[in-house]
Design a protein around this motif. Structure first.
Motif, mmCIF file in Angstrom:
data_model
loop_
_atom_site.group_PDB
_atom_site.id
_atom_site.type_symbol
_atom_site.label_atom_id
_atom_site.label_comp_id
_atom_site.label_asym_id
_atom_site.label_seq_id
_atom_site.Cartn_x
_atom_site.Cartn_y
_atom_site.Cartn_z
ATOM 1 N N UNK A 44 12.780 41.347 33.248
ATOM 2 C CA UNK A 44 11.850 41.764 34.292
ATOM 3 C C UNK A 44 11.635 43.272 34.310
ATOM 4 N N UNK A 45 10.668 43.673 35.108
ATOM 5 C CA UNK A 45 10.403 45.093 35.315
ATOM 6 C C UNK A 45 9.737 45.218 36.671
ATOM 7 N N UNK A 46 10.302 46.044 37.495
ATOM 8 C CA UNK A 46 9.857 46.147 38.881
ATOM 9 C C UNK A 46 8.367 46.428 38.999
ATOM 10 N N UNK A 47 7.812 47.169 38.038
ATOM 11 C CA UNK A 47 6.410 47.557 38.109
ATOM 12 C C UNK A 47 5.542 46.770 37.119
ATOM 13 N N UNK A 48 6.038 45.593 36.706
ATOM 14 C CA UNK A 48 5.246 44.698 35.881
ATOM 15 C C UNK A 48 5.675 44.717 34.426
ATOM 16 N N UNK A 49 5.917 43.523 33.864
ATOM 17 C CA UNK A 49 6.359 43.428 32.473
ATOM 18 C C UNK A 49 5.312 43.998 31.522
ATOM 19 N N UNK A 50 4.026 43.894 31.904
ATOM 20 C CA UNK A 50 2.984 44.451 31.040
ATOM 21 C C UNK A 50 3.140 45.965 30.899
ATOM 22 N N UNK A 51 3.488 46.631 31.980
ATOM 23 C CA UNK A 51 3.713 48.074 31.900
ATOM 24 C C UNK A 51 4.937 48.379 31.035
ATOM 25 N N UNK A 52 5.975 47.573 31.186
ATOM 26 C CA UNK A 52 7.174 47.769 30.377
ATOM 27 C C UNK A 52 6.853 47.630 28.900
ATOM 28 N N UNK A 53 6.103 46.591 28.551
ATOM 29 C CA UNK A 53 5.730 46.381 27.151
ATOM 30 C C UNK A 53 4.884 47.543 26.628
ATOM 31 N N UNK A 54 3.961 48.041 27.449
ATOM 32 C CA UNK A 54 3.101 49.148 27.028
ATOM 33 C C UNK A 54 3.920 50.415 26.794
ATOM 34 N N UNK A 55 4.880 50.683 27.686
ATOM 35 C CA UNK A 55 5.728 51.866 27.530
ATOM 36 C C UNK A 55 6.567 51.782 26.254
ATOM 37 N N UNK A 56 7.169 50.631 26.010
ATOM 38 C CA UNK A 56 8.020 50.473 24.825
ATOM 39 C C UNK A 56 7.190 50.548 23.551
ATOM 40 N N UNK A 57 6.006 49.951 23.566
ATOM 41 C CA UNK A 57 5.147 49.996 22.378
ATOM 42 C C UNK A 57 4.729 51.418 22.077
ATOM 43 N N UNK A 58 4.384 52.171 23.111
ATOM 44 C CA UNK A 58 3.991 53.571 22.906
ATOM 45 C C UNK A 58 5.150 54.391 22.347
ATOM 46 N N UNK A 59 6.339 54.190 22.904
ATOM 47 C CA UNK A 59 7.486 54.985 22.469
ATOM 48 C C UNK A 59 7.945 54.618 21.066
ATOM 49 N N UNK A 60 7.693 53.372 20.660
ATOM 50 C CA UNK A 60 8.105 52.943 19.321
ATOM 51 C C UNK A 60 7.132 53.358 18.244
ATOM 52 N N UNK A 61 5.934 53.779 18.672
ATOM 53 C CA UNK A 61 4.886 54.121 17.669
ATOM 54 C C UNK A 61 5.229 55.410 16.931
#
Length: 245
Positions: free
Chosen positions: A228-245
């Protein structure tokens, strides 16, 4: 600085009455409302709804008490009040609400509706004086938006997140996870010397008051799932994808 209504203003009582009607959090502590029918005195933000004819105003608690009134049990006007300045800023992940105390950054939350974010702020800090201050917070808003958008880390912000010793330990560990990497709840638990506390680590992540600044989005399940992610799993996925790029 506490907002005020000058007592020399001939319309001061009318202005104070209007502040009471709108439950003005920015005027908490600037004056006190005494209700003759109940014998209590209150803050401007009190949820009580007295009749105008039953109300008198006092500049200080001492004045209200000297007139025979006691503190309201609902709004607790005798509690110490801190001032939190707040504002919202647009980011790539929606709106961010930022709140700062005199000591530093107290809250960063994410969402899509400014009114809902403000309501959540009010719920979290029921006894604080909340001052909307977008101009005064301009540097903080810019730094936090840059951090959220992945443009620059907000390294110079002083943090004032409030939590238990365990939560503070977890949040410090989260800030030690490098961008582009992740850790499991169990790994974080081991890193703070509490290997059996994975569940408590998950709860501390859920209670994190500084979205992205304290990167709870970098904590995942043992199998690599996002959980889970308090501010939405979609935001979590977007943050991780950006940081992994």
């Amino acid at each position: 600085m506490i907002a005020s209504i000058p007592t020399t203003d001939p319309t001061a009582d009318d202005l104070r009455w209007e502040a009471l009607r709108r439950r003005d959090r920015d005027l908490q502590g600037a004056f006190f409302i005494a209700v003759r029918t109940t014998g209590v005195y209150c803050l401007a933000s009190c949820a009580g709804r007295p009749l105008r004819k039953n109300v008198e105003f006092h500049d200080t608690r001492e004045s209200a008490r000297a007139a025979g009134f006691r503190a309201c049990l609902r709004c607790k006007p005798d509690l110490p009040r801190e001032t939190l300045r707040w504002a919202t800023v647009s980011t790539d992940l929606g709106l961010a609400l930022v709140a700062c105390s005199e000591a530093g950054l107290r809250l960063v939350t994410l969402g899509d509706d400014a009114d809902l974010l403000a309501t959540d702020l009010d719920r979290r800090f029921r006894h604080a004086r909340l001052t909307h201050d977008p101009d005064g917070l301009r540097p903080e808003l810019a730094a936090i938006a840059a951090e959220i958008d992945g443009k620059a880390p907000a390294l110079d912000l002083t943090l004032d997140a409030q939590g238990t010793p365990l939560q503070q330990a977890v949040w410090a560990a989260l800030r030690g996870i490098p961008a582009g990497t992740t850790a499991s709840y169990a790994q974080v638990a081991r890193s703070i010397g509490r290997p059996a506390a994975a569940r408590a680590v998950a709860q501390a992540c859920g209670a994190n008051p500084l979205a992205v600044i304290t990167p709870c989005h970098r904590v995942v399940r043992a199998d690599g799932g996002l959980a889970g992610y308090r501010w939405g799993v979609e935001r979590k996925a977007a943050l991780l994808a950006r940081e992994a790029a």
